[in-house]
Design an enzyme around this catalytic site. Sequence first.
Site, PDB file in Angstrom:
ATOM      1  N   ASN A   8       0.857  -1.186   0.000  1.00  0.00           N
ATOM      2  CA  ASN A   8       0.000   0.000   0.000  1.00  0.00           C
ATOM      3  C   ASN A   8       0.893   1.235   0.000  1.00  0.00           C
ATOM      4  O   ASN A   8       1.457   1.608   1.026  1.00  0.00           O
ATOM      5  CB  ASN A   8      -0.904  -0.025   1.236  1.00  0.00           C
ATOM      6  CG  ASN A   8      -1.854   1.155   1.300  1.00  0.00           C
ATOM      7  OD1 ASN A   8      -1.818   2.053   0.464  1.00  0.00           O
ATOM      8  ND2 ASN A   8      -2.698   1.160   2.304  1.00  0.00           N
ATOM      9  N   ASP A 154      -8.894   1.912  -5.853  1.00  0.00           N
ATOM     10  CA  ASP A 154      -9.792   2.651  -4.962  1.00  0.00           C
ATOM     11  C   ASP A 154     -11.113   2.995  -5.645  1.00  0.00           C
ATOM     12  O   ASP A 154     -12.158   3.079  -5.009  1.00  0.00           O
ATOM     13  CB  ASP A 154      -9.133   3.960  -4.530  1.00  0.00           C
ATOM     14  CG  ASP A 154      -8.303   3.809  -3.268  1.00  0.00           C
ATOM     15  OD1 ASP A 154      -7.813   2.705  -3.023  1.00  0.00           O
ATOM     16  OD2 ASP A 154      -8.137   4.807  -2.544  1.00  0.00           O
ATOM     17  N   HIS A 220     -14.433   8.325   6.164  1.00  0.00           N
ATOM     18  CA  HIS A 220     -13.014   7.997   6.279  1.00  0.00           C
ATOM     19  C   HIS A 220     -12.275   9.303   6.486  1.00  0.00           C
ATOM     20  O   HIS A 220     -12.062  10.083   5.551  1.00  0.00           O
ATOM     21  CB  HIS A 220     -12.502   7.274   5.035  1.00  0.00           C
ATOM     22  CG  HIS A 220     -11.043   6.938   5.156  1.00  0.00           C
ATOM     23  ND1 HIS A 220     -10.054   7.742   4.638  1.00  0.00           N
ATOM     24  CD2 HIS A 220     -10.406   5.915   5.764  1.00  0.00           C
ATOM     25  CE1 HIS A 220      -8.868   7.221   4.921  1.00  0.00           C
ATOM     26  NE2 HIS A 220      -9.063   6.116   5.604  1.00  0.00           N
ATOM     27  N   LEU A 221     -11.900   9.574   7.732  1.00  0.00           N
ATOM     28  CA  LEU A 221     -11.311  10.856   8.102  1.00  0.00           C
ATOM     29  C   LEU A 221      -9.850  10.659   8.465  1.00  0.00           C
ATOM     30  O   LEU A 221      -9.522   9.965   9.421  1.00  0.00           O
ATOM     31  CB  LEU A 221     -12.078  11.456   9.291  1.00  0.00           C
ATOM     32  CG  LEU A 221     -13.592  11.569   9.091  1.00  0.00           C
ATOM     33  CD1 LEU A 221     -14.255  12.090  10.342  1.00  0.00           C
ATOM     34  CD2 LEU A 221     -13.911  12.458   7.894  1.00  0.00           C
ATOM     35  N   GLY A 222      -8.983  11.252   7.661  1.00  0.00           N
ATOM     36  CA  GLY A 222      -7.552  11.153   7.897  1.00  0.00           C
ATOM     37  C   GLY A 222      -6.859  12.230   7.096  1.00  0.00           C
ATOM     38  O   GLY A 222      -7.478  13.225   6.714  1.00  0.00           O
ATOM     39  N   SER A 223      -5.578  12.044   6.815  1.00  0.00           N
ATOM     40  CA  SER A 223      -4.865  13.014   5.984  1.00  0.00           C
ATOM     41  C   SER A 223      -5.554  13.194   4.646  1.00  0.00           C
ATOM     42  O   SER A 223      -5.600  14.286   4.092  1.00  0.00           O
ATOM     43  CB  SER A 223      -3.417  12.555   5.789  1.00  0.00           C
ATOM     44  OG  SER A 223      -2.731  12.566   7.016  1.00  0.00           O
ATOM     45  N   GLY A 224      -6.078  12.083   4.111  1.00  0.00           N
ATOM     46  CA  GLY A 224      -6.995  12.126   2.990  1.00  0.00           C
ATOM     47  C   GLY A 224      -8.358  11.766   3.551  1.00  0.00           C
ATOM     48  O   GLY A 224      -8.479  10.779   4.266  1.00  0.00           O
ATOM     49  N   ASP A 306      -0.871  17.447  11.883  1.00  0.00           N
ATOM     50  CA  ASP A 306      -1.268  16.603  13.013  1.00  0.00           C
ATOM     51  C   ASP A 306      -2.615  17.080  13.562  1.00  0.00           C
ATOM     52  O   ASP A 306      -2.697  18.097  14.255  1.00  0.00           O
ATOM     53  CB  ASP A 306      -0.199  16.676  14.101  1.00  0.00           C
ATOM     54  CG  ASP A 306      -0.480  15.745  15.275  1.00  0.00           C
ATOM     55  OD1 ASP A 306      -1.614  15.235  15.380  1.00  0.00           O
ATOM     56  OD2 ASP A 306       0.434  15.537  16.090  1.00  0.00           O
TER      57      ASP A 306
END
Length: 436
Positions: A8, A154, A220-224, A306
Amino acid sequence: MSLILAVNAGSSSLKISLFQRLPREPKTPRLLLSSSISSISSPPAKFTFNHASTTPCSAYSSSEPSIRDHESAFAHFLSRLKEDATIDHQEIQHTCHRVVHGGDYRDPVVISEQSYHHIEKLRDLAPLHNGAALSVIKTCLKTLPDALSVAFFDTAFHKNLPRYVSTYAIDQKIAKDRGLRKYGFHGLSCKPPPLYAFIKRVVAKHLHKEEDALNIIALHLGSGASACAIRAGQSIDTSMGLTPLSGLPGATRAGDIDASLIFHYTSESPSQLSHNPAIANQVHMTKAEEILNSQAGWKALTGTTDFGEITRKAQLSAPSSSTLDNPHTLAFQVVLDRVLHYVGAYHLALRGKVDALVFAGGVGERSEELRRAVGEAVNFFGYSAIDERINGVVDDIEGIVVDIGKYDGGKRMLVCRTDEQMEMARECSLAEEFWN
């Protein structure tokens, strides 16, 4: 042994897991070891190696200045695989690659000259990820020539988006000729693994429902970051579009903006909005994409990627003109506002028939503050109130899916821990055509 390597590649990271295919239980390949390489684009890279066993995993991490790019990161992993796990890479039979943009590919494909070049053509539509994936694929074909390389996309989970959802209001001949439509991301495979397909599978099991009867809103919560509305097990809308840039803001992505903003952002006349061609600055596509993909998001608002630091420094009481002068408070409220925008819209798309609101991704799994704020806002939709005792200790609770609501018959609020490498290995293991 029948070994499967799941790879990945992120924009500055590389996650790798090695599995053993169990012929009698192809649905559950056995994890042998995993590795993570981070900060590839800002060396020294950090390398971790975990060997799975019946006892707690034996692991080590190190700083590796020799890792300069994804190619050298993958080569470093192969060397550690032989030295630390005494596994010769020639024993690997299949390599699964996560590829963000698959264009019109609707299923996993074996990497061939044709499919490689197809992915290469889509590089501009996913500049932060497809290039990294291609680099690893190229290295893999060279160093593991006897292994079957398979690409998982994806975009594939969203292949059945309604046409009225996937269509942009532009000249349709040009749109068709150039493939300009909403694709959606964070899906990985259509058969289906993560992110959203994995969420669908494990949440359906958790709720004791058939997958094709499941209605959820997944975040889906993150950097992307992205959101997805799933009805009867199918994606009916998602926040990302032609590229992963649109929709929710991320660590360095702008998310939804007015398409004209980039021209004013780069204008040579900073004092006013103007369409005067004499002072307009020509913006090349690559420069615009660099700005909106890499120089925006909550880092542009706060100086940090962050989100945990943002929540620590933000004032999380009701926002006001004074609290929003704090850039961390502003960033938190911007993310919350955009999340609620999609949650509200997807309740309409699902006609209110929602089994659960699901949080996933690094921020979704770890930010109790964001989950609390979303939970308070959607309570009137009929969700059970968040159980603060559970919401504050999600990291300490075992299991893939965690209920964070005081379940009283209302809609559920869940946290789901995703594992992309496991899902690719699972799909590869199940696909008999890859083994015959």
